[in-house]
Scaffold this active site. Structure first.
Site, PDB file in Angstrom:
ATOM      1  N   GLY A 194       0.826  -1.212   0.000  1.00  0.00           N
ATOM      2  CA  GLY A 194       0.000   0.000   0.000  1.00  0.00           C
ATOM      3  C   GLY A 194       0.852   1.250   0.000  1.00  0.00           C
ATOM      4  O   GLY A 194       2.044   1.199  -0.275  1.00  0.00           O
ATOM      5  N   ASN A 195       0.234   2.376   0.306  1.00  0.00           N
ATOM      6  CA  ASN A 195       0.975   3.634   0.407  1.00  0.00           C
ATOM      7  C   ASN A 195       0.359   4.474   1.521  1.00  0.00           C
ATOM      8  O   ASN A 195      -0.672   4.111   2.089  1.00  0.00           O
ATOM      9  CB  ASN A 195       0.988   4.374  -0.931  1.00  0.00           C
ATOM     10  CG  ASN A 195      -0.411   4.684  -1.419  1.00  0.00           C
ATOM     11  OD1 ASN A 195      -1.122   5.481  -0.820  1.00  0.00           O
ATOM     12  ND2 ASN A 195      -0.832   4.020  -2.491  1.00  0.00           N
ATOM     13  N   ARG A 196       1.003   5.625   1.807  1.00  0.00           N
ATOM     14  CA  ARG A 196       0.612   6.407   2.994  1.00  0.00           C
ATOM     15  C   ARG A 196      -0.538   7.387   2.745  1.00  0.00           C
ATOM     16  O   ARG A 196      -0.860   8.193   3.609  1.00  0.00           O
ATOM     17  CB  ARG A 196       1.837   7.174   3.520  1.00  0.00           C
ATOM     18  CG  ARG A 196       2.871   6.273   4.154  1.00  0.00           C
ATOM     19  CD  ARG A 196       3.847   7.075   4.987  1.00  0.00           C
ATOM     20  NE  ARG A 196       4.698   7.932   4.157  1.00  0.00           N
ATOM     21  CZ  ARG A 196       4.716   9.246   4.187  1.00  0.00           C
ATOM     22  NH1 ARG A 196       3.935   9.894   5.011  1.00  0.00           N
ATOM     23  NH2 ARG A 196       5.520   9.931   3.405  1.00  0.00           N
ATOM     24  N   SER A 197      -1.143   7.364   1.580  1.00  0.00           N
ATOM     25  CA  SER A 197      -2.195   8.345   1.300  1.00  0.00           C
ATOM     26  C   SER A 197      -3.403   8.137   2.232  1.00  0.00           C
ATOM     27  O   SER A 197      -3.909   7.025   2.366  1.00  0.00           O
ATOM     28  CB  SER A 197      -2.642   8.208  -0.151  1.00  0.00           C
ATOM     29  OG  SER A 197      -3.698   9.091  -0.393  1.00  0.00           O
ATOM     30  N   ALA A 260      -3.902   7.811  -4.642  1.00  0.00           N
ATOM     31  CA  ALA A 260      -2.574   7.277  -4.952  1.00  0.00           C
ATOM     32  C   ALA A 260      -2.789   5.823  -5.366  1.00  0.00           C
ATOM     33  O   ALA A 260      -3.020   4.953  -4.527  1.00  0.00           O
ATOM     34  CB  ALA A 260      -1.685   7.374  -3.723  1.00  0.00           C
TER      35      ALA A 260
END
Ligand SMILES: Cc1cc2nc3c(=O)[nH]c(=O)nc-3n(C[C@H](O)[C@H](O)[C@H](O)COP(=O)(O)O)c2cc1C
Length: 387
Positions: A194-197, A260
């Site tokens: 995943g990502n931090r968005s 994102a």
């Protein structure tokens, strides 16, 4: 859309507050009714809860500090005096002390009560502290007297609410598609890439478009905050589901792709959880389909397409410019993700709006203000298309 606290105090005009709740709910707002014991002599609190589609058993205290607007309609002479004096002996008076935002008051009383110097001094006191009054109007009161004291009509009160909330009709009749959050690409039954968005930028954009009267669909990729009221939410946890949902709605007038979306995903997804082991786990990643490019290629109408470029440094800005042409996008919102005070998972952002006609730097500000600047530019592009 907005969260509105509606205080109802004990005047005959309490029956008109029912229509006010109905109109506000119809307008997509979340309404929390706060009914004084005096008002319950006229209309039972249950009526307001039913119209606001809320449970009468709900704890209302949690809402007192979280609203965008407090409206008191009707406002009795008694409740006005309490507000002027800073009393806190019922929920409406407490809300007036706890709430930090616009306060709209719709007085309703007998003309002699309204004209009394005590009432007028109280009006002056609350006005000086920033309260906004709507009405009272001149006309025949319920007791058959003529004069100034009738509560403003519900439609008039709603119009003032919309002004105080910064709502307009500039996108009325327009379909707006927004994506927000960050996709998660499954590795096995429990793990993902995943990502931090957080989704804050996209949620702010959806709220802004809704405030301007648009019909908004929000593609929500693992949001860490609640979506705004009054928008259609479609859960799109992965790049693939987001692409499918976006393509299904590709005829929107304005598309703001703020999520994102993963550029790569595991080539293989294990159906069960991979047990812990001392062995290294080698992953094969495959590229995902580019949502923005897919939308750009399929454009047929005068749609305005907005993409986001989460890049780093000066080269990042050059890449954002290049993205504008390559992906056939009308506006690229560039933000520098190398900074920890803005962008990903932060409350504020600082962006450069890149269009074919140039660049506009938007100074560091809360994401709500950045969203307003982005939607302003998108609206300008929509107007250009129509010319
Ligand atoms: C039939 C009736 C109608 C009333 N209408 C009003 C009114 O329109 N405006 C007002 O200020 N007070 C009105 N009052 C007086 C209020 O109900 C009273 O001051 C009460 O204490 C208000 O309580 P609250 O402000 O906590 O709701 C009315 C009283 C009665 C019995």
């Amino acid at each position: 859309m907005a969260r509105i606290l509606l205080g109802v105090s004990g005047g005959i005009a309490a029956y008109k507050a029912c229509e006010l709740v109905r109109l506000l709910v119809k307008g997509g707002h979340e309404v929390v009714p706060l009914v004084t014991p005096g008002a319950e002599r006229f209309v039972r609190a249950e009526t307001f809860f039913a119209l606001a589609r809320r449970s009468p058993a709900e704890d209302l205290y949690v809402h007192l500090t979280q609203a965008d607007l407090l409206v008191v309609a009707p406002l009795t002479a008694n409740t006005l005096a309490k507000l002027a004096g800073g009393h806190a002996d019922n929920l409406v008076a407490e809300a007036a002390l706890a709430h930090r935002g616009p306060l709209l008051l719709a007085p309703a009383m007998n003309p002699r009560m309204w004209a009394h110097p005590a009432t007028q001094a109280n009006v002056e006191a609350v006005r000086l502290r920033g309260a906004v009054l709507v009405g009272p109007d001149e006309g025949e009161t319920a007791e058959g007297e003529w004069g100034l004291g009738r509560m403003a009509e519900p439609e008039q009160i709603v119009a003032r609410c919309r002004e105080l909330l910064g709502e307009t009709d500039s996108l009325a009749g327009r379909r707006v598609l927004v994506s927000a959050g960050g996709t998660r690409e499954p590795l096995d039954a429990v793990r993902f890439l995943g990502n931090r968005s957080s989704g804050r930028m996209g949620v702010a954009l959806a709220a802004e478009a809704r405030k301007r009267g648009a019909d908004v669909t929000l593609l929500a990729a693992n949001l860490s905050l609640a979506p705004p009221a009054g928008v259609d939410v479609v859960e799109t946890p992965t790049a693939e589901t987001l692409l499918d949902a976006a393509l299904a709605r590709r005829d929107a007038d304005l598309v703001l792709m703020a999520a994102a979306v993963a550029d790569y995903r595991p080539a293989e997804r294990l159906e069960t959880k991979l047990p812990k082991d001392q062995q290294a786990w080698h992953l094969d990643l495959e590229p995902t389909a580019d949502v923005l490019q897919s939308l750009g290629e399929r454009r047929t109408n005068g749609q305005v397409l907005v993409g986001f470029a989460a890049e780093t440094g000066v080269e990042g800005l050059a890449r954002a410019r290049e993205k504008l042409e390559r992906k056939r996008v009308d506006l690229v919102v560039y933000n520098d993700v190398s900074r920890s005070d803005i962008g990903f998972d932060a409350d504020e952002n600082e962006v450069v709006l890149v269009t074919a006609s140039g660049e506009q730097r938007v100074a560091k500000a809360p994401k709500e203000r950045i969203a307003a600047a982005i939607v302003d530019t998108a609206e300008e592009l929509l107007r250009e298309r129509a010319r």
